[in-house]
Design an enzyme around this catalytic site. Structure first.
Site, PDB file in Angstrom:
ATOM      1  N   ASP A 101      -9.728 -91.783  -0.812  1.00  0.00           N
ATOM      2  CA  ASP A 101      -8.898 -90.581  -0.939  1.00  0.00           C
ATOM      3  C   ASP A 101      -7.731 -90.872  -1.853  1.00  0.00           C
ATOM      4  OD1 ASP A 101      -6.458 -91.110   1.238  1.00  0.00           O
ATOM      5  OD2 ASP A 101      -8.377 -91.892   1.939  1.00  0.00           O
ATOM      6  N   GLU A 192       0.239 -86.187  10.734  1.00  0.00           N
ATOM      7  CA  GLU A 192       0.587 -87.573  11.037  1.00  0.00           C
ATOM      8  C   GLU A 192       1.939 -87.741  11.706  1.00  0.00           C
ATOM      9  OE1 GLU A 192       0.195 -90.054   7.506  1.00  0.00           O
ATOM     10  OE2 GLU A 192      -1.019 -88.493   6.541  1.00  0.00           O
TER      11      GLU A 192
END
Length: 296
Positions: A101, A192
């Site tokens: 990613d 997150e």
């Protein structure tokens, strides 16, 4: 003429003995016997055995990574201890698909040069950061989105969720900037961080709202990304049915868990065509399995 003075100390006249000092008692010193020496020897045997055991375990558990680290000559130039784990993890999952990613932090990517990790494991998919919060747009998204498709990677776009910003505006930001096509992954929600200005309950409501709005627009259920601890403690009971992309970089975690669809196992990957370190991911399945996830 000198005067005749008498002695001022009457005791001296009779020859008295001086007073004796009280003797100081000394503490007896302990002699080191055979028993203490034996325990010291046992301690060192245990310590040495422990470290030898660790070395043997490491050599057995990471044999492929160690072989890679020392390949190509006596010096492991340009390699690091992280490569040992990377190669070992990839070797243990050689029947699964591998991807990576990226965001604008990787700079300009030479997509034509991107093909494998460590020159041995081919890459099949990529997740690309598209948006952040209610108005952030990744500067390299458009270029990376086109480059991934042009070089035949399965691609997915993800939104970095800012926990204290409006969830509806965040969903609209993603929808406005991302066009998903047939063969792409569903949208990805990346959460997150803990909120600072609201409760976890309100954060979860915001995440559910983002997911609903994005799912209604694209007609496909989003993928959920988070760290393992964050997901386990704050999301698992509220988002049980999503495709999961879990991050865990623990050096001693060597296998993907059955409930993880994607595992981001390191942030220290090295890929030809990309400057700097890259996140690497494993898909828990085959090419046939991954097709079932893609947008029809």
């Amino acid at each position: 003429m000198a005067s005749n003075k008498s002695n001022s100390n009457p005791m001296s006249a009779v020859g008295a003995r001086p007073k004796r000092k009280t003797p100081v008692k000394r503490k007896p010193t302990k002699k080191k016997g055979k028993k203490s020496n034996t325990w010291a020897q046992i301690k060192w045997v245990v310590i040495i055995t422990f470290f030898v055991g660790i070395g043997i375990w490491f050599g057995i558990s990471f044999k492929e990574g160690i072989r890679y680290f020392f390949s190509g000559g006596s010096k492991a130039e340009g390699k690091s201890i992280y490569d040992v784990r990377t190669v070992e993890v990839l070797d243990r999952h050689d029947d699964m698909l591998v991807g990576f990613d990226v965001s604008h932090y990787q700079g300009v990517i030479d997509w034509k040069a991107v093909d494998s990790v460590a020159g041995k494991t081919s890459l099949d998919f990529v997740f690309i950061r598209a948006t952040m919060g209610k108005n952030g747009i990744d500067k390299a998204f458009k270029l990376n989105w086109k480059g991934a498709r042009a070089n035949h990677f399965i691609r997915g776009a993800y939104h970095y969720y800012r926990p204290d910003e409006n969830s509806t505006e965040q969903a609209e930001n993603f929808i406005k900037n991302v066009k998903i096509s047939e063969g792409d992954f569903p949208p990805v929600l990346d959460i997150e961080d803990m909120p600072k200005e609201q409760s976890m309950e309100n954060l979860r409501k915001g995440l559910q709202n983002w997911i609903k709005l994005v799912e209604d627009h694209y007609k496909v259920k989003p993928i959920l990304y988070s760290g393992e601890n964050f997901y386990t403690h704050h999301l698992k009971d509220w988002f049980p049915d999503h495709i999961l992309w879990i991050a865990n970089y623990n050096f001693f975690v060597e296998e993907i868990k059955p409930e993880w669809h994607f595992w981001q196992f390191t942030e220290k990957g090295v890929i030809e065509g990309i400057d700097g370190k890259v996140d690497l991911n494993i898909y828990n399945g085959s090419k046939a399995d991954i097709r079932e996830l893609l947008v029809p």
